[in-house]
Design a protein around this motif. Structure first.
Motif, PDB file in Angstrom:
ATOM      1  N   MET A  50       0.848  -1.183   0.000  1.00 42.44           N
ATOM      2  CA  MET A  50       0.000   0.000   0.000  1.00 42.44           C
ATOM      3  C   MET A  50       0.890   1.242   0.000  1.00 42.44           C
ATOM      4  O   MET A  50       2.088   1.143   0.250  1.00 42.44           O
ATOM      5  CB  MET A  50      -0.907   0.034   1.235  1.00 42.44           C
ATOM      6  CG  MET A  50      -0.152   0.119   2.560  1.00 42.44           C
ATOM      7  SD  MET A  50      -1.208   0.381   4.000  1.00 42.44           S
ATOM      8  CE  MET A  50      -1.446   2.150   3.923  1.00 42.44           C
ATOM      9  N   TYR A  51       0.294   2.379  -0.301  1.00 41.84           N
ATOM     10  CA  TYR A  51       0.987   3.655  -0.183  1.00 41.84           C
ATOM     11  C   TYR A  51       0.360   4.430   0.955  1.00 41.84           C
ATOM     12  O   TYR A  51      -0.862   4.464   1.093  1.00 41.84           O
ATOM     13  CB  TYR A  51       0.868   4.464  -1.474  1.00 41.84           C
ATOM     14  CG  TYR A  51       1.879   4.052  -2.507  1.00 41.84           C
ATOM     15  CD1 TYR A  51       3.138   4.653  -2.560  1.00 41.84           C
ATOM     16  CD2 TYR A  51       1.579   3.062  -3.431  1.00 41.84           C
ATOM     17  CE1 TYR A  51       4.070   4.270  -3.506  1.00 41.84           C
ATOM     18  CE2 TYR A  51       2.520   2.671  -4.383  1.00 41.84           C
ATOM     19  CZ  TYR A  51       3.755   3.282  -4.412  1.00 41.84           C
ATOM     20  OH  TYR A  51       4.680   2.900  -5.340  1.00 41.84           O
ATOM     21  N   LEU A  52       1.220   5.049   1.752  1.00 39.32           N
ATOM     22  CA  LEU A  52       0.783   5.903   2.839  1.00 39.32           C
ATOM     23  C   LEU A  52       1.186   7.325   2.490  1.00 39.32           C
ATOM     24  O   LEU A  52       2.373   7.613   2.290  1.00 39.32           O
ATOM     25  CB  LEU A  52       1.433   5.475   4.158  1.00 39.32           C
ATOM     26  CG  LEU A  52       0.935   6.184   5.408  1.00 39.32           C
ATOM     27  CD1 LEU A  52      -0.518   5.793   5.694  1.00 39.32           C
ATOM     28  CD2 LEU A  52       1.818   5.818   6.598  1.00 39.32           C
ATOM     29  N   LEU A  53       0.198   8.199   2.379  1.00 35.57           N
ATOM     30  CA  LEU A  53       0.417   9.598   2.036  1.00 35.57           C
ATOM     31  C   LEU A  53       0.376  10.411   3.319  1.00 35.57           C
ATOM     32  O   LEU A  53      -0.562  10.283   4.105  1.00 35.57           O
ATOM     33  CB  LEU A  53      -0.667  10.048   1.055  1.00 35.57           C
ATOM     34  CG  LEU A  53      -0.615  11.457   0.510  1.00 35.57           C
ATOM     35  CD1 LEU A  53       0.681  11.706  -0.241  1.00 35.57           C
ATOM     36  CD2 LEU A  53      -1.798  11.682  -0.417  1.00 35.57           C
ATOM     37  N   TYR A  54       1.414  11.226   3.551  1.00 33.88           N
ATOM     38  CA  TYR A  54       1.508  11.998   4.787  1.00 33.88           C
ATOM     39  C   TYR A  54       1.788  13.471   4.515  1.00 33.88           C
ATOM     40  O   TYR A  54       2.276  14.196   5.381  1.00 33.88           O
ATOM     41  CB  TYR A  54       2.589  11.414   5.709  1.00 33.88           C
ATOM     42  CG  TYR A  54       3.972  11.344   5.086  1.00 33.88           C
ATOM     43  CD1 TYR A  54       4.874  12.396   5.197  1.00 33.88           C
ATOM     44  CD2 TYR A  54       4.364  10.210   4.379  1.00 33.88           C
ATOM     45  CE1 TYR A  54       6.130  12.329   4.620  1.00 33.88           C
ATOM     46  CE2 TYR A  54       5.620  10.133   3.805  1.00 33.88           C
ATOM     47  CZ  TYR A  54       6.501  11.191   3.934  1.00 33.88           C
ATOM     48  OH  TYR A  54       7.742  11.114   3.364  1.00 33.88           O
ATOM     49  N   GLY A  55       1.456  13.962   3.338  1.00 32.29           N
ATOM     50  CA  GLY A  55       1.775  15.320   2.909  1.00 32.29           C
ATOM     51  C   GLY A  55       1.368  16.397   3.904  1.00 32.29           C
ATOM     52  O   GLY A  55       0.464  16.215   4.722  1.00 32.29           O
ATOM     53  N   ASP A  56       2.048  17.535   3.806  1.00 33.50           N
ATOM     54  CA  ASP A  56       1.779  18.657   4.696  1.00 33.50           C
ATOM     55  C   ASP A  56       0.337  19.148   4.611  1.00 33.50           C
ATOM     56  O   ASP A  56      -0.158  19.764   5.548  1.00 33.50           O
ATOM     57  CB  ASP A  56       2.731  19.815   4.382  1.00 33.50           C
ATOM     58  CG  ASP A  56       4.183  19.482   4.710  1.00 33.50           C
ATOM     59  OD1 ASP A  56       4.412  18.623   5.588  1.00 33.50           O
ATOM     60  OD2 ASP A  56       5.083  20.087   4.094  1.00 33.50           O
ATOM     61  N   HIS A  57      -0.332  18.891   3.506  1.00 37.60           N
ATOM     62  CA  HIS A  57      -1.731  19.319   3.355  1.00 37.60           C
ATOM     63  C   HIS A  57      -2.678  18.491   4.221  1.00 37.60           C
ATOM     64  O   HIS A  57      -3.808  18.888   4.468  1.00 37.60           O
ATOM     65  CB  HIS A  57      -2.160  19.247   1.889  1.00 37.60           C
ATOM     66  CG  HIS A  57      -2.132  17.866   1.314  1.00 37.60           C
ATOM     67  ND1 HIS A  57      -0.965  17.159   1.121  1.00 37.60           N
ATOM     68  CD2 HIS A  57      -3.132  17.058   0.917  1.00 37.60           C
ATOM     69  CE1 HIS A  57      -1.248  15.979   0.615  1.00 37.60           C
ATOM     70  NE2 HIS A  57      -2.551  15.888   0.478  1.00 37.60           N
ATOM     71  N   LEU A  58      -2.225  17.330   4.676  1.00 38.59           N
ATOM     72  CA  LEU A  58      -3.030  16.483   5.564  1.00 38.59           C
ATOM     73  C   LEU A  58      -2.689  16.881   6.993  1.00 38.59           C
ATOM     74  O   LEU A  58      -1.634  16.523   7.501  1.00 38.59           O
ATOM     75  CB  LEU A  58      -2.718  15.002   5.325  1.00 38.59           C
ATOM     76  CG  LEU A  58      -2.923  14.512   3.901  1.00 38.59           C
ATOM     77  CD1 LEU A  58      -2.387  13.100   3.758  1.00 38.59           C
ATOM     78  CD2 LEU A  58      -4.386  14.587   3.530  1.00 38.59           C
ATOM     79  N   LYS A  59      -3.552  17.608   7.624  1.00 42.42           N
ATOM     80  CA  LYS A  59      -3.235  18.180   8.934  1.00 42.42           C
ATOM     81  C   LYS A  59      -3.194  17.132  10.042  1.00 42.42           C
ATOM     82  O   LYS A  59      -2.207  17.000  10.733  1.00 42.42           O
ATOM     83  CB  LYS A  59      -4.243  19.278   9.296  1.00 42.42           C
ATOM     84  CG  LYS A  59      -4.336  20.385   8.266  1.00 42.42           C
ATOM     85  CD  LYS A  59      -2.999  21.063   8.051  1.00 42.42           C
ATOM     86  CE  LYS A  59      -3.137  22.187   7.045  1.00 42.42           C
ATOM     87  NZ  LYS A  59      -1.960  22.498   6.330  1.00 42.42           N
ATOM     88  N   ASN A  60      -4.266  16.391  10.237  1.00 44.01           N
ATOM     89  CA  ASN A  60      -4.388  15.499  11.391  1.00 44.01           C
ATOM     90  C   ASN A  60      -4.578  14.044  11.022  1.00 44.01           C
ATOM     91  O   ASN A  60      -5.003  13.253  11.858  1.00 44.01           O
ATOM     92  CB  ASN A  60      -5.562  15.938  12.275  1.00 44.01           C
ATOM     93  CG  ASN A  60      -5.347  17.308  12.857  1.00 44.01           C
ATOM     94  OD1 ASN A  60      -4.266  17.623  13.319  1.00 44.01           O
ATOM     95  ND2 ASN A  60      -6.369  18.148  12.805  1.00 44.01           N
ATOM     96  N   ASN A  61      -4.342  13.704   9.765  1.00 45.68           N
ATOM     97  CA  ASN A  61      -4.544  12.317   9.355  1.00 45.68           C
ATOM     98  C   ASN A  61      -3.555  11.939   8.269  1.00 45.68           C
ATOM     99  O   ASN A  61      -2.843  12.784   7.745  1.00 45.68           O
ATOM    100  CB  ASN A  61      -5.999  12.097   8.892  1.00 45.68           C
ATOM    101  CG  ASN A  61      -6.315  12.818   7.605  1.00 45.68           C
ATOM    102  OD1 ASN A  61      -6.027  12.333   6.521  1.00 45.68           O
ATOM    103  ND2 ASN A  61      -6.905  14.003   7.707  1.00 45.68           N
ATOM    104  N   LEU A  62      -3.534  10.666   7.970  1.00 45.75           N
ATOM    105  CA  LEU A  62      -2.749  10.116   6.872  1.00 45.75           C
ATOM    106  C   LEU A  62      -3.724   9.459   5.916  1.00 45.75           C
ATOM    107  O   LEU A  62      -4.857   9.133   6.303  1.00 45.75           O
ATOM    108  CB  LEU A  62      -1.756   9.080   7.407  1.00 45.75           C
ATOM    109  CG  LEU A  62      -0.853   9.533   8.555  1.00 45.75           C
ATOM    110  CD1 LEU A  62      -0.055   8.351   9.104  1.00 45.75           C
ATOM    111  CD2 LEU A  62       0.075  10.641   8.112  1.00 45.75           C
ATOM    112  N   GLN A  63      -3.316   9.246   4.674  1.00 43.41           N
ATOM    113  CA  GLN A  63      -4.187   8.584   3.708  1.00 43.41           C
ATOM    114  C   GLN A  63      -3.507   7.331   3.179  1.00 43.41           C
ATOM    115  O   GLN A  63      -2.314   7.350   2.870  1.00 43.41           O
ATOM    116  CB  GLN A  63      -4.518   9.513   2.534  1.00 43.41           C
ATOM    117  CG  GLN A  63      -5.364  10.697   2.944  1.00 43.41           C
ATOM    118  CD  GLN A  63      -5.646  11.639   1.787  1.00 43.41           C
ATOM    119  OE1 GLN A  63      -5.030  11.573   0.728  1.00 43.41           O
ATOM    120  NE2 GLN A  63      -6.597  12.531   1.994  1.00 43.41           N
ATOM    121  N   GLY A  64      -4.291   6.242   3.089  1.00 43.02           N
ATOM    122  CA  GLY A  64      -3.800   4.989   2.548  1.00 43.02           C
ATOM    123  C   GLY A  64      -4.413   4.711   1.188  1.00 43.02           C
ATOM    124  O   GLY A  64      -5.623   4.905   1.004  1.00 43.02           O
TER     125      GLY A  64
END
Length: 169
Positions: A50-64
């Motif tokens: 999977m890919y985990l996205l943690y970009g600065d635009h994601l304030k309080n969460n991560l996206q999988g």
């Protein structure tokens, strides 16, 4: 997103999972099936990625994301005009701030310390929220506050409000 038989698999539901001090966390079983279907290299006996996205635009969460969904997102970014500010910003936020993770035989992966720190969490409970083509990972108590704002918004809409009407707008 690939299909499983005639059903298109997507991330749905809300699941609470634990993460330990080493960053090990279980991916919800339903989500693992979607990750398997969305990984072109996965076959029975192998473990999905999977890919985990943690970009600065994601304030309080991560996206999988599944491998397929992330590759589609990356292709959209790569298709933008070379040298454009939009391509550069999206490349920094999405491609530059994402990692590929392997899921082990027990359905676990390790979330690196940097991403756990972004959530303000070294160990404890996480909430996984399925949003169709991707899922979000929240620190459980933070997600509780977010879901309260949705409940408040629903209360403002009136008793016979059907949120599916928003699909018609």
């Amino acid at each position: 997103m690939r299909t499983h038989g005639t059903v298109v698999l997507s991330f749905t539901g809300t699941h609470t999972q634990k993460v330990d001090g080493k960053g090990r966390m279980s991916i919800p079983a339903d989500f693992r099936r979607v990750l398997e279907a969305g990984d072109p290299e996965w076959t029975p006996g192998l473990f999905p990625r999977m890919y985990l996205l943690y970009g600065d635009h994601l304030k309080n969460n991560l996206q999988g994301y599944t491998v397929d969904e992330f590759n589609a997102l990356a292709a959209q970014i790569k298709a933008l005009p070379r040298g454009s500010a939009r391509k550069h910003k999206l490349s920094l936020l999405v491609l530059g701030q994402s990692i590929k993770l392997d899921i082990d035989k027990d359905g676990r992966t390790v979330m690196p310390l940097k991403q756990r720190e972004k959530l303000g969490l070294t160990d404890g409970e996480l909430t996984f929220v399925g949003l169709g083509d991707y899922f979000e990972i929240w620190k459980a108590d933070v997600f509780g506050k977010v879901s309260e704002t949705v409940t408040g918004w629903l209360d403002e809409q009136g008793e016979d409000f059907d949120p599916l009407i928003l699909l018609d707008e």
